[in-house]
Design a protein around this motif. Structure first.
Motif, PDB file in Angstrom:
ATOM      1  N   PRO A  70      -5.187   3.466  -5.152  1.00  0.00           N
ATOM      2  CA  PRO A  70      -4.543   2.673  -4.204  1.00  0.00           C
ATOM      3  C   PRO A  70      -5.470   1.753  -3.723  1.00  0.00           C
ATOM      4  O   PRO A  70      -5.400   0.447  -2.709  1.00  0.00           O
ATOM      5  CB  PRO A  70      -3.485   3.791  -3.965  1.00  0.00           C
ATOM      6  N   MET A  71      -6.292   2.839  -3.481  1.00  0.00           N
ATOM      7  CA  MET A  71      -7.210   2.314  -2.502  1.00  0.00           C
ATOM      8  C   MET A  71      -8.255   0.447  -3.223  1.00  0.00           C
ATOM      9  O   MET A  71      -8.914   0.058  -2.381  1.00  0.00           O
ATOM     10  CB  MET A  71      -8.441   2.628  -2.458  1.00  0.00           C
ATOM     11  N   TRP A  72      -7.788  -0.030  -4.670  1.00  0.00           N
ATOM     12  CA  TRP A  72      -8.146  -1.328  -4.512  1.00  0.00           C
ATOM     13  C   TRP A  72      -7.316  -1.675  -4.420  1.00  0.00           C
ATOM     14  O   TRP A  72      -7.531  -3.282  -4.870  1.00  0.00           O
ATOM     15  CB  TRP A  72      -8.730  -1.043  -6.656  1.00  0.00           C
ATOM     16  N   VAL A  73      -6.057  -1.489  -4.299  1.00  0.00           N
ATOM     17  CA  VAL A  73      -4.861  -2.574  -3.750  1.00  0.00           C
ATOM     18  C   VAL A  73      -5.249  -2.697  -1.668  1.00  0.00           C
ATOM     19  O   VAL A  73      -4.860  -3.925  -1.563  1.00  0.00           O
ATOM     20  CB  VAL A  73      -3.383  -2.353  -3.913  1.00  0.00           C
ATOM     21  N   VAL A 107       1.055  -1.032  -0.387  1.00  0.00           N
ATOM     22  CA  VAL A 107      -0.438   0.275  -0.415  1.00  0.00           C
ATOM     23  C   VAL A 107       0.709   1.076   0.161  1.00  0.00           C
ATOM     24  O   VAL A 107       0.689   2.434  -0.635  1.00  0.00           O
ATOM     25  CB  VAL A 107      -0.993   0.241   1.676  1.00  0.00           C
ATOM     26  N   ALA A 108       1.715   0.966   0.726  1.00  0.00           N
ATOM     27  CA  ALA A 108       2.790   2.091   0.563  1.00  0.00           C
ATOM     28  C   ALA A 108       3.151   2.492  -0.717  1.00  0.00           C
ATOM     29  O   ALA A 108       3.475   3.648  -0.840  1.00  0.00           O
ATOM     30  CB  ALA A 108       4.340   2.177   2.116  1.00  0.00           C
ATOM     31  N   VAL A 109       3.417   1.606  -1.192  1.00  0.00           N
ATOM     32  CA  VAL A 109       4.763   2.038  -2.569  1.00  0.00           C
ATOM     33  C   VAL A 109       3.277   2.170  -3.772  1.00  0.00           C
ATOM     34  O   VAL A 109       3.811   3.435  -4.333  1.00  0.00           O
ATOM     35  CB  VAL A 109       4.982   0.286  -2.723  1.00  0.00           C
ATOM     36  N   CYS A 110       2.148   2.275  -3.092  1.00  0.00           N
ATOM     37  CA  CYS A 110       1.048   2.439  -4.528  1.00  0.00           C
ATOM     38  C   CYS A 110       1.428   3.376  -4.381  1.00  0.00           C
ATOM     39  O   CYS A 110       0.305   4.792  -5.148  1.00  0.00           O
ATOM     40  CB  CYS A 110      -0.082   1.229  -4.509  1.00  0.00           C
ATOM     41  N   THR A 111       1.151   4.102  -3.044  1.00  0.00           N
ATOM     42  CA  THR A 111       0.716   5.201  -2.469  1.00  0.00           C
ATOM     43  C   THR A 111       2.063   6.567  -2.974  1.00  0.00           C
ATOM     44  O   THR A 111       1.247   7.073  -3.783  1.00  0.00           O
ATOM     45  CB  THR A 111       0.525   5.526  -1.199  1.00  0.00           C
ATOM     46  N   ASP A 161      -0.149  11.306  -9.979  1.00  0.00           N
ATOM     47  CA  ASP A 161      -1.129  12.726 -10.421  1.00  0.00           C
ATOM     48  C   ASP A 161      -1.672  12.810  -8.971  1.00  0.00           C
ATOM     49  O   ASP A 161      -2.834  12.455  -8.752  1.00  0.00           O
ATOM     50  CB  ASP A 161      -2.211  11.923 -11.217  1.00  0.00           C
ATOM     51  N   PHE A 162      -1.049  13.272  -8.841  1.00  0.00           N
ATOM     52  CA  PHE A 162      -1.485  13.570  -7.137  1.00  0.00           C
ATOM     53  C   PHE A 162      -2.227  14.914  -6.445  1.00  0.00           C
ATOM     54  O   PHE A 162      -2.647  15.240  -7.842  1.00  0.00           O
ATOM     55  CB  PHE A 162      -0.185  14.420  -6.427  1.00  0.00           C
ATOM     56  N   GLY A 163      -3.181  14.224  -5.955  1.00  0.00           N
ATOM     57  CA  GLY A 163      -4.610  15.090  -5.744  1.00  0.00           C
ATOM     58  C   GLY A 163      -5.845  13.757  -7.336  1.00  0.00           C
ATOM     59  O   GLY A 163      -6.941  14.453  -7.647  1.00  0.00           O
TER      60      GLY A 163
END
Length: 145
Positions: A117-120, A99-103, A110-112
């Protein structure tokens, strides 16, 4: 340094002396009454001399070579983690890393925007949560047998 009669005895020394007395009692050299009397004196003894007096009339047993009896764990005592607990800890650590890597990737690309990553994190986290609550405790599984 050789132990002299005036040197202080440790708990391990007292336990070895008690074990020697138990062996002598089991072999019939001491009656139960004598054993009980001497056992009380063992745990009151402070020096090697005190302990040696209690076994002076018995055949020699190398008290230093005798293993110290290990007490059985008390019922309900805290024990180390089980293999299942270690596995769950590793699974949660893997989930947190992914989750950290995906975030980080989401934030750099594309920040914002849409938080993909919620799907992971979501489904995988839900499965881990259910496994943690219901899967690792044998009491929650019901009896099989």
């Amino acid at each position: 340094m050789a132990a002299t009669p005036d040197m202080r005895a440790s708990d391990g020394d007292r336990d070895r002396t008690a074990a020697a007395l138990r062996e002598h009692c089991a072999q019939g050299r001491l009656t139960m009454e004598e054993f009980q009397e001497r056992l009380e004196l063992v745990y009151q003894g402070r020096t090697y001399g005190d302990l040696q007096k209690l076994t002076a009339d018995l055949p020699d047993i190398d008290l230093q070579a005798r293993p110290v009896p290990v007490p059985a764990p008390a019922p309900g005592a805290v024990q180390g983690p089980t293999e299942a607990q270690k596995g769950l800890k590793a699974a949660w650590a893997t989930w947190a890393g992914a989750v950290a890597v995906c975030t980080v990737i989401w934030a750099m690309s594309d920040f914002g925007g849409y938080f993909w990553p919620m799907w992971v994190a979501g489904p995988w986290g839900a499965i881990l949560l259910v496994s943690t609550i219901f899967g690792s405790n044998p009491k929650n599984r019901g009896s099989k047998g």
